[in-house]
Design an enzyme around this catalytic site. Structure first.
Site, short mmCIF file in Angstrom:
data_model
loop_
_atom_site.label_atom_id
_atom_site.label_comp_id
_atom_site.label_asym_id
_atom_site.label_seq_id
_atom_site.Cartn_x
_atom_site.Cartn_y
_atom_site.Cartn_z
N TYR A 39 0.91 -1.07 -0.26
CA TYR A 39 -0.02 -0.09 0.07
C TYR A 39 0.93 1.35 0.06
CZ TYR A 39 -4.62 -2.06 0.95
OH TYR A 39 -5.69 -2.63 0.65
N LYS A 92 3.70 -15.15 3.00
CA LYS A 92 4.09 -16.09 1.91
C LYS A 92 5.51 -16.13 1.73
CE LYS A 92 2.37 -17.97 -2.04
NZ LYS A 92 1.59 -19.06 -2.28
N ASP A 150 -2.38 -18.50 1.28
CA ASP A 150 -3.01 -19.32 0.34
C ASP A 150 -3.86 -20.41 1.47
OD1 ASP A 150 -0.68 -20.42 0.70
OD2 ASP A 150 -0.56 -21.09 -1.53
N ASP A 203 -6.12 -7.07 4.46
CA ASP A 203 -7.31 -6.54 3.67
C ASP A 203 -8.09 -7.65 3.04
OD1 ASP A 203 -8.91 -4.48 2.55
OD2 ASP A 203 -7.87 -4.96 0.41
N ASP A 221 -12.06 -9.50 4.57
CA ASP A 221 -13.40 -9.41 3.77
C ASP A 221 -13.86 -10.97 3.70
OD1 ASP A 221 -13.27 -6.83 2.93
OD2 ASP A 221 -14.04 -7.14 1.24
C1 IPM Z 1 -10.30 -1.30 3.80
C2 IPM Z 1 -10.62 -0.96 2.79
C3 IPM Z 1 -9.19 0.13 2.19
C4 IPM Z 1 -8.21 -0.62 2.51
C5 IPM Z 1 -9.63 0.74 0.91
C6 IPM Z 1 -10.97 1.66 0.74
C7 IPM Z 1 -8.47 1.71 0.62
O1 IPM Z 1 -10.65 -1.94 1.84
O2 IPM Z 1 -10.28 -0.57 5.04
O3 IPM Z 1 -10.32 -2.58 4.12
O4 IPM Z 1 -7.99 -1.47 1.34
O5 IPM Z 1 -7.75 -0.85 3.17
MN MN Z 2 -10.56 -4.12 2.51
#
Ligand code: IPM
Ligand code: MN
Length: 357
Positions: free
Chosen positions: A142, A190, A222, A246, A250
């Site tokens: 990032y 990784k 993975d 990240d 999710d």
């Molecule tokens: C999160 C989001 C952010 C990230 C984006 C919006 C930049 O997906 O906070 O997880 O990737 O960190």
């Molecule tokens: Mn995210």
């Protein structure tokens, strides 16, 4: 207690969900006699529109002067679909994380009994899952430089960089959390491919020696992605670099039942930030349909982490659980053929619950 918070609603559904979380924070503060001062500031696409900068200096100043930041969401399709855009809303979030030194993003993954059926995973696999993903937040792909395009535009590159001290501080934090929990740390990397991951593993092995009571496990990302949904109950504290964290968090929301349920705390050097893990869902903006619970639970994390107010945080979590049990929820988590409610209606229900408690 005197509390000064910065409120950054951001874009899309941000303002609606933040309103609910802020109203609830106000009610809790009234109930427990805390003196809450809050100031609102711009971040993301709305800040670009107003000032040209997704994280204006005035917003940063307010964050620095506050005890905690309550953050909504950022992002707008106006910028997503324009590869030539010079500034993007996401840069505002990244600049805030960097300038506030928020190197640790704490994302608890838990299940809610009344939402278990919402997960596509079998209930016996997820029932009781309760782990914490600690994501490094100010390093890696990032922020690594160089990043960009070759002159002819046909090649693009990102750079993953980690220094020893960046790994040390986050891995230590993971062990400290594990000590207070079930005493297991899973380091996700990784290391079979990436040099940065090999440094992570090396540093983590050193730190592990300082915590003999904590079990350490190393997983390639993975494999971790697979195990997380196959045996989510195996995890206690997971620690990983920025991009892996990240993606994995999710994935973690599938265990919870909805992305609309996961809160987070970002902590580090300066003021901590509390935000839902989901995005700004621009298609729903202004429709009063978004699930406010991830943001409400982020406010609970704020009270607990930034102010040490455990009881206050608990009453918010209780209210959320009660709303789930009563099926007084937004569409994304409503049971099939059951009525569902608007964002603001859920907010009002939670406030009434807390007031009457
Ligand atoms: C999160 C989001 C952010 C990230 C984006 C919006 C930049 O997906 O906070 O997880 O990737 O960190
Ligand atoms: Mn995210």
């Amino acid at each position: 207690m005197k509390m000064k918070i910065a409120v950054l609603p951001g874009d899309g559904i941000g303002p609606e969900i933040i309103k609910v979380a802020l109203d609830i924070t106000k009610v809790v503060c009234e109930k427990f006699n805390h003196d809450l001062e809050y100031n609102t500031a711009l971040v993301g696409a709305c800040a670009i529109d107003a000032t040209g900068n997704p994280y204006p200096e005035s917003t940063h100043k307010l964050c620095m002067e506050s005890d905690a930041v309550l953050f909504g969401a950022i992002g707008s399709p106006k910028y997503d679909n324009d590869p030539t855009a010079k500034v993007r809303p996401e840069q505002g979030l990244l600049a805030m994380r960097k300038q506030l030194g928020l190197y640790a993003n704490i994302r608890p993954v838990t299940t809610f009994p009344s939402l278990i059926y919402k997960s596509p995973l079998r209930s016996e696999l997820i029932d009781g899952a309760d782990f914490m993903c600690i994501r490094e937040l100010t390093g890696g792909l990032y922020f690594g430089r160089p990043q960009g395009r070759s002159e002819d535009g046909n090649t693009a590159y990102d750079t993953c960089v980690y220094s020893k001290y960046e790994i040390e501080r986050i891995v230590k934090l993971a062990y400290e959390y594990a000590l207070k929990r079930r005493k297991k740390v899973t380091v996700v990397d990784k290391a079979n491919v990436l040099a940065t991951s090999r440094l992570w593993r090396e540093v983590a092995k050193e730190i592990a020696l300082e915590y003999p009571d904590v079990e350490t496990e190393f997983l390639f990302v993975d494999n971790a992605a697979m195990r997380m949904i196959q045996w989510p109950k195996d995890f206690d504290v997971m620690v990983t670099e920025n991009m892996f964290g990240d993606i994995l968090t999710d994935e973690g929301s599938v265990i919870t039942g909805s992305l609309g349920m996961l809160p987070s705390a970002s902590i580090g050097i300066h003021t901590s930030v509390f935000e839902p893990i989901h995005g700004s869902w621009p298609q729903a903006a202004g429709k009063d349909i978004a699930n406010p619970l991830a943001t409400v639970l982020s406010a609970a994390m704020m009270l607990e982490y930034a102010f040490g107010l455990k009881e206050e945080a608990l009453i918010i979590r209780e209210a959320v659980n009660a709303s789930l049990d009563s099926c007084y929820v937004t569409q994304d988590i409503a049971k099939d053929n059951m009525p569902y409610y608007k964002t603001s209606e859920v907010g009002k229900w939670l406030i009434d619950y807390i007031k009457n408690k």
